[in-house]
Design an enzyme around this catalytic site. Structure first.
Site, PDB file in Angstrom:
ATOM      1  CG  MET A  65      26.091  27.572  58.695  1.00 43.66           C
ATOM      2  SD  MET A  65      27.199  28.319  59.915  1.00 43.66           S
ATOM      3  CE  MET A  65      26.514  29.974  60.027  1.00 43.66           C
ATOM      4  CG  ASP A  66      17.904  25.356  57.276  1.00 43.15           C
ATOM      5  OD1 ASP A  66      17.475  25.972  58.270  1.00 43.15           O
ATOM      6  OD2 ASP A  66      17.151  24.877  56.404  1.00 43.15           O
ATOM      7  N   GLY A  67      18.935  24.505  60.251  1.00 43.98           N
ATOM      8  CA  GLY A  67      18.563  23.448  61.190  1.00 43.98           C
ATOM      9  C   GLY A  67      18.869  23.753  62.645  1.00 43.98           C
TER      10      GLY A  67
END
Length: 282
Positions: free
Chosen positions: A44-46
């Protein structure tokens, strides 16, 4: 606090209603013609870029909700979609051990947010009959957060429709080190009490002591935020996983991102099956 919980439950209700949309059911029906993955993992990047883009605070004070709120509901949406598709195992990389190196106030804010979200998660997963499992070195968490995680695990242990694994205080290197240590200790005890005359530690024993032993290896790993790295996530389990990177930031992930990942998996599934078959023959 009660108002916040009611607002969150209302949001959950809206998600559940949208989860029954006719168009998406038709799309999922087409997807089911092909093989559906058994396990999807998410990096879960960003979240920080999303917060900057939306001018949100770390603690959720600005704009009616911070990046942690948006990220939590994005995970809930993916959980609903995966369950509707028939994906049994869902894994989310929530917090790396390396993230403890961030600014203390940011780590403290995230931990406080996690504690709050555990209470909401308890309500939601019980409605969906989802078993929750936490993977990682939970000893690194606060006593309150660790106790809440264990309570949630125990409260959902009997559910079997879906399994949601949340990787918190996790890195793959720490997982392997933990599994090897546990396996060595078990072997020492077995030899001490003469319950095992073989002093070799088998790979199967090590794998049973992995944090992720509760789930099969992921068929797909989806990473948001445009990066193409695993970032110390499921290194042992991902040797034959389909890696799917998307530029969308985690809180903005939607149904089409999931659909495209599964379509790419279906297109390449024959290759992965052949590779797995060759590995077993070795």
């Amino acid at each position: 606090m009660e108002k916040e919980v009611m607002s969150s439950l209302k949001m959950a209700g809206n998600i559940l209603c949208s989860a029954s949309s006719f168009i998406r059911k038709c799309i999922f029906g087409v997807l089911r013609v092909g093989p559906i993955p058994n396990h999807i993992a998410f990096i879960m990047d960003g979240n920080r870029r999303y917060a900057k883009k939306q001018k949100l605070s770390h603690d959720g004070a600005a704009g009616g909700g911070g990046r942690y709120d948006a990220g939590f509901w994005a995970l809930m949406v993916m959980l609903f979609y995966c369950q509707e598709l028939g994906v049994k195992y869902i894994t989310a990389y929530a917090f790396s051990i390396d993230n403890f190196k961030r600014k203390p106030e940011e780590v403290e804010s995230l931990m406080a947010s996690m504690l709050e979200k555990f209470h909401l998660l308890d309500i939601l997963v019980k409605r969906l009959a989802v078993r929750v499992h936490f993977a990682g070195n939970l000893e690194l968490l606060s006593n309150e957060l660790r106790a809440s995680a264990m309570e949630l695990t125990e409260a959902t242990a009997a559910y079997s429709k879906s399994v949601l694994t949340i990787c918190i205080a996790y890195t793959s290197r720490d997982e392997v080190l933990h599994a090897v240590r546990e396996s060595c200790e078990q072997k020492r005890i077995d030899l001490e009490f003469d319950t095992d005359d073989d002093d070799e530690i088998k790979l199967m024993k090590v794998e049973k002591n992995m944090y992720m032993a509760v789930a099969p290896d992921p068929d797909i790993i989806i990473r948001t935020g445009g990066e193409n790295r695993l970032s110390n996530f499921l290194l042992r389990q991902s040797c034959w996983s389909h890696l799917h990177s998307t530029w969308v930031l985690w809180p903005e992930i939607g149904v089409w991102n999931l659909v495209f990942a599964i379509l790419n998996f279906q297109r390449n599934k024959a290759y992965y099956l052949e590779m797995k078959k060759k590995e077993k023959e070795l």
